[in-house]
Scaffold this active site. Structure first.
Site, PDB file in Angstrom:
ATOM      1  N   LYS A 484      40.869  36.671  54.373  1.00  0.00           N
ATOM      2  CA  LYS A 484      41.493  36.742  52.865  1.00  0.00           C
ATOM      3  C   LYS A 484      40.615  37.741  52.478  1.00  0.00           C
ATOM      4  CE  LYS A 484      38.990  33.252  50.889  1.00  0.00           C
ATOM      5  NZ  LYS A 484      38.797  31.722  50.922  1.00  0.00           N
ATOM      6  N   TYR A 710      19.766  58.769  33.677  1.00  0.00           N
ATOM      7  CA  TYR A 710      20.488  58.714  32.217  1.00  0.00           C
ATOM      8  C   TYR A 710      19.390  58.164  31.220  1.00  0.00           C
ATOM      9  CZ  TYR A 710      24.950  60.741  34.133  1.00  0.00           C
ATOM     10  OH  TYR A 710      25.901  61.323  34.822  1.00  0.00           O
TER      11      TYR A 710
HETATM   12  C1  LIG Z   1      38.090  31.135  51.634  1.00  0.00           C
HETATM   13  C2  LIG Z   1      38.491  29.965  52.032  1.00  0.00           C
HETATM   14  C3  LIG Z   1      37.333  29.085  53.028  1.00  0.00           C
HETATM   15  C4  LIG Z   1      36.381  29.613  53.595  1.00  0.00           C
HETATM   16  O1  LIG Z   1      35.181  29.595  52.633  1.00  0.00           O
HETATM   17  P1  LIG Z   1      33.685  29.825  53.152  1.00  0.00           P
HETATM   18  O2  LIG Z   1      32.966  29.197  52.130  1.00  0.00           O
HETATM   19  O3  LIG Z   1      33.757  31.300  53.081  1.00  0.00           O
HETATM   20  O4  LIG Z   1      33.260  29.172  54.301  1.00  0.00           O
HETATM   21  C5  LIG Z   1      37.961  27.952  53.387  1.00  0.00           C
HETATM   22  N1  LIG Z   1      39.170  27.351  52.863  1.00  0.00           N
HETATM   23  C6  LIG Z   1      39.852  27.741  51.710  1.00  0.00           C
HETATM   24  C7  LIG Z   1      40.723  26.922  51.213  1.00  0.00           C
HETATM   25  C8  LIG Z   1      39.440  29.064  51.292  1.00  0.00           C
HETATM   26  O5  LIG Z   1      39.991  29.769  50.369  1.00  0.00           O
END
Ligand SMILES: *Cc1c(COP(=O)(O)O)cnc(C)c1O
Length: 815
Positions: A484, A710
């Site tokens: 994602k 700055y």
């Molecule tokens: C992003 C996500 C994961 C992965 O999580 P990590 O902590 O990066 O391993 C797993 N399950 C869901 C539902 C997620 O949204």
């Protein structure tokens, strides 16, 4: 190898169906990288998770007509089948026969670290002394070693093979097919130790390789190795090397205290050898090479120039965006037939309409040019390049052997000056040159103008990290990779394609457009969409994506869409259960109703899952176990009611590490791929997969009382040096890490960011650190690590990565 189908069937006691007299010169085991179909057989290897037989059709489509497999999956007059119960054992039997009937001098290398480097270095030292064959890259497993051995041909005088194991019992199998005359044991470390009870068990397992060796060359610094070797193999010719003085080849000074030369002695001689980029590991690997070459009767005066000529083993293939929508694959570190084959395989993974090759003379090879170039031409023709540019006075003599459009140039300058190269578009361009030709210079013409700041993703390290997590799991547990938000900011498609290639079971995205983008670019792995928005259901169905159903509203609306599109149910969906995160999902009191709705609407539940709120925090262990318990009870109810197999998953990366007892059927890895873990022991085994780096634009000397940046926030009391680097808050560096809070790595030293961070730049206090303009600056990688950097920013690695702005170029590295 070169056997007829009949001979192969006899050697391996397999059943032959079809033509008895076809020749097999190579085996392909991965249908996606079939590299030549001529005299090639496809072997369907079944692993725990994957049936190789799925890929037989693809292999046949590509033109292979000999298939080795456990079943004849169909009859066809043009296909010859070799049927064997277990294809892995088949491969091992064939390799054993092949090795035993070859007459070369053999070297077998094992150890925890340094195997590949020692192998590559030895090869570089010996390839123009003997006709040499070696295992490609780190191809050293139960399948890799047999395939490597099968590369041995009559002409070979020397074979150098790497042997790797990760579990007890594996070495006995490998030793049975390959017993090297000379054994080499490199450094023994704690990598892979998860599967072994003790250090002694690891060492004992590795030593099995040397059962029938005459000579063993080993790193004798480890006391246990030294003791076991002398107990077990006292009757063999043992040659040890290392820092300690008990070793046959040892350093006379601590490696840290010497300048450019290392002094070494053994019983008879004392000598020095030069070391570039000295680390303890490179010095010890160098010693190993010296001991081996001395054993092969080379004189010290012959060895020193060989050591000097050793090239970096990195040999990595870089892919970089070019101008005119080209993609440039640059492999100008090393050129021999081996690395050419690897590069050809590598570019097969890309789908670009045109393929262009730029290839130079191959130098330092013992083979006669006629033979060498006709072989190279044969390999090259099979790749169907649209255009081939040959560079060098030798290779152009053989240009007739290459097909399609071939252009010849005596030198790299001639090629650069030629306009043809500027006309290439929409192509993948492979640059493959011997170092002497400095073909790198072409990159300047071909590459997209880019900033000096890059976010570099090391895909090999990512795969390594996945494997570290996998080693904690049962072999049959599936893995979903969360890609994602453009794979946490690293680049959705590139990562997804790499993972697909390495047989990930599932991909997870947040939104439908991310999934559609992956599909459009050719990703075919199942994709779960976690936030299926109402307007996007058409896209989900059209692009074969699988929605997460987290409420009755979503369920109802999605079913309506299915009906509208004339699909009556049986659409794969994923059911999200609420177990304690209080974000999305069905609650315990909704389960009965949910079951009814699923049945009523005839949905196909592919998986049921939930998400842990605090898997990384062991203080919340009770809460987490409660979540897992709720998940188990509620998913049990659904599965019992639906009465078909449904995959369950709840663990994210830290869940895999902290709660692997509750892995169910699948896990979802995310940040763990990047190299982050809450568990220090696992963290040590992971490798940083992401590096944000840039180069110094300018260095200024600042006098006491002068100010930097700055608002004049930094005013030194003493004269100091300041480096300006071209990265700022517009690139995603939070402004809050200015004024001494954050540090960057320059020449392996951490130096503070001083003054305010600007939009496109920031300033670093070098003090008296030797550094020059153009030197590399690490914003994060190993030191500081991504976690260190996140700490400066008072946030977590996830936010750091997803905040790196679009304008920072992403580049991908893999071997
Ligand atoms: C992003 C996500 C994961 C992965 O999580 P990590 O902590 O990066 O391993 C797993 N399950 C869901 C539902 C997620 O949204």
């Amino acid at each position: 190898m070169n056997y007829t189908t009949k001979e192969i069937a006899e050697i391996t006691h397999s059943q032959l169906i079809g033509n008895e007299s076809l020749f097999v010169k190579s085996l392909a085991y991965d249908s996606r990288i079939i590299f030549s179909t001529l005299e090639t057989a496809f072997i369907a290897i079944n692993s725990f998770k994957n049936s190789g037989e799925k890929y037989i059709n693809e292999a046949i489509e590509k033109g292979v007509s000999i298939i080795i497999s456990a079943h004849q999956i169909f009859e066809h007059p043009n296909i010859t089948w070799i049927i064997t119960e277990n294809t892995t054992e088949f491969l091992q039997k064939l390799a054993k026969h092949h090795f035993e009937n070859s007459h070369l001098k053999s070297i077998g290398i094992t150890g925890s670290n340094g195997k590949t480097i020692v192998k590559e270095w030895l090869y570089q030292c010996l390839w123009n002394e003997f006709v040499t064959v070696k295992s490609p890259k780190s191809f050293n497993s139960q399948i890799g070693l047999p395939l490597s051995l099968l590369q041995i041909e009559k002409k070979h005088e020397l074979g150098i093979f790497e042997v790797g194991i990760s579990k007890p019992g594996e070495m006995a199998i490998l030793e049975n097919i390959f017993s090297p005359e000379i054994g080499i044991l490199t450094h023994i470390g704690t990598a892979h130790s998860i599967n072994f009870k003790s250090e002694e068990e690891i060492i004992t397992e590795k030593l099995k390789l040397f059962k029938d060796s005459k000579t063993i060359i080993f790193n004798g610094d480890n006391d246990l190795v030294f003791k076991l070797m002398n107990e077990k193999y006292a009757d063999k010719n043992l040659i040890s090397f290392g820092s300690k003085s008990r070793n046959d080849y040892h350093l006379t000074t601590d490696w840290k205290n010497v300048n450019k030369e290392i002094e070494v002695e053994n019983d008879l001689e004392q000598f020095t050898f030069p070391v570039k980029n000295r680390t303890e590991a490179t010095v010890l690997n160098g010693l190993c090479i010296i001991a081996t070459l001395r054993h092969l009767d080379f004189k010290i005066s012959e060895i020193i120039p060989k050591l000097n000529a050793i090239k970096s083993v990195e040999m990595r293939l870089e892919s970089v965006e070019g101008t005119r929508n080209n993609l440039i694959i640059n492999d100008s570190f090393n050129l021999d037939v081996d690395s050419l084959q690897i590069a050809y395989q590598f570019i097969k993974e890309y789908k670009k309409p045109n393929k262009i090759l730029i290839l130079t003379d191959i130098i330092d090879v013992k083979e006669k040019p006629e033979i060498l170039y006709s072989y190279v031409a044969k390999l090259t023709i099979e790749q169907n390049f649209n255009q081939i540019f040959l560079v060098g006075s030798e290779i152009i003599e053989y240009s007739d052997l290459f097909s399609n459009e071939v252009y010849t140039f005596k030198t790299t300058e001639e090629l650069i000056d030629n306009q043809l190269i500027n006309k290439i578009e929409n192509s993948i361009i492979l640059l493959k040159g011997a170092r002497k030709f400095e073909i790198d210079r072409l990159k300047l013409t071909l590459e997209l103008q880019k900033h000096d700041t890059v976010l570099e993703v090391n895909l090999n390290n990512m795969l390594h990290n996945i494997n570290v997590h996998k080693s904690l799991l049962k072999p049959e547990t599936k893995m979903m990779a969360m890609v994602k938000a453009h794979s946490y900011g690293l680049g959705g498609f590139e990562i997804a394609e790499f993972l697909q290639h390495h047989l990930i079971d599932y991909l997870g995205v947040a939104f439908v457009d991310e999934g559609i983008d992956l599909r459009k670019k050719g990703i075919t792995v199942p994709i779960m969409v976690m936030n299926p928005e109402q307007q996007s259901y058409n896209g989900i169905i059209d692009f074969n994506l699988e929605p997460e159903i987290y409420s009755f509203r979503v369920l109802k609306q999605f079913v309506e869409k299915l009906q509208q599109k004339g699909i009556d149910g049986k659409y794969p969906v994923h059911i999200k259960l609420e177990t304690g995160m209080h974000r999305l999902g069905f609650k315990t009191e909704e389960i009965e109703e949910l079951i009814e709705q699923i049945k009523l609407n005839n949905l196909e539940v592919k998986t049921i899952f939930s998400h842990l709120s605090s898997a990384d925090d062991l203080e919340q262990k009770d809460y987490t176990l409660k979540q897992i318990e709720t998940f188990k009870i509620n998913s049990d109810k659904i599965i019992a009611a639906l009465n078909y197999p449904i995959v369950r998953h709840i663990l994210n990366s830290s869940g895999i590490v902290n709660y692997f007892d509750h892995q169910f059927d699948m896990v979802r890895i995310g940040i763990g791929m990047v190299g982050i873990s809450p568990n220090p022991k696992i963290q040590k085994q992971l490798k940083p997969a992401v590096s944000l780096k840039t180069v110094i634009s300018q260095i200024n000397e600042i006098l006491p009382g002068e100010s930097v940046g700055y608002n004049r926030n930094f005013i030194p009391n003493v004269k100091t040096k300041i480096a300006t680097i071209p990265v700022g808050y517009a690139d995603g560096i939070p402004r809050l890490i200015g004024n001494g809070i954050g540090k960057v790595g320059i020449n392996k030293t951490l130096k503070p960011i001083v003054g305010n961070v600007c939009m496109d730049m920031m300033m670093i206090e070098l003090d008296d650190l030797p550094a020059k303009e153009g030197d590399e600056v690490i914003i994060f990688n190993d030191n500081p690590s991504l976690q260190d950097f996140a700490n400066y920013c008072k946030t977590i690695p996830y936010e750091v990565l997803t905040s790196i702005s679009r304008r920072v170029k992403r580049i991908y590295i893999k071997d």
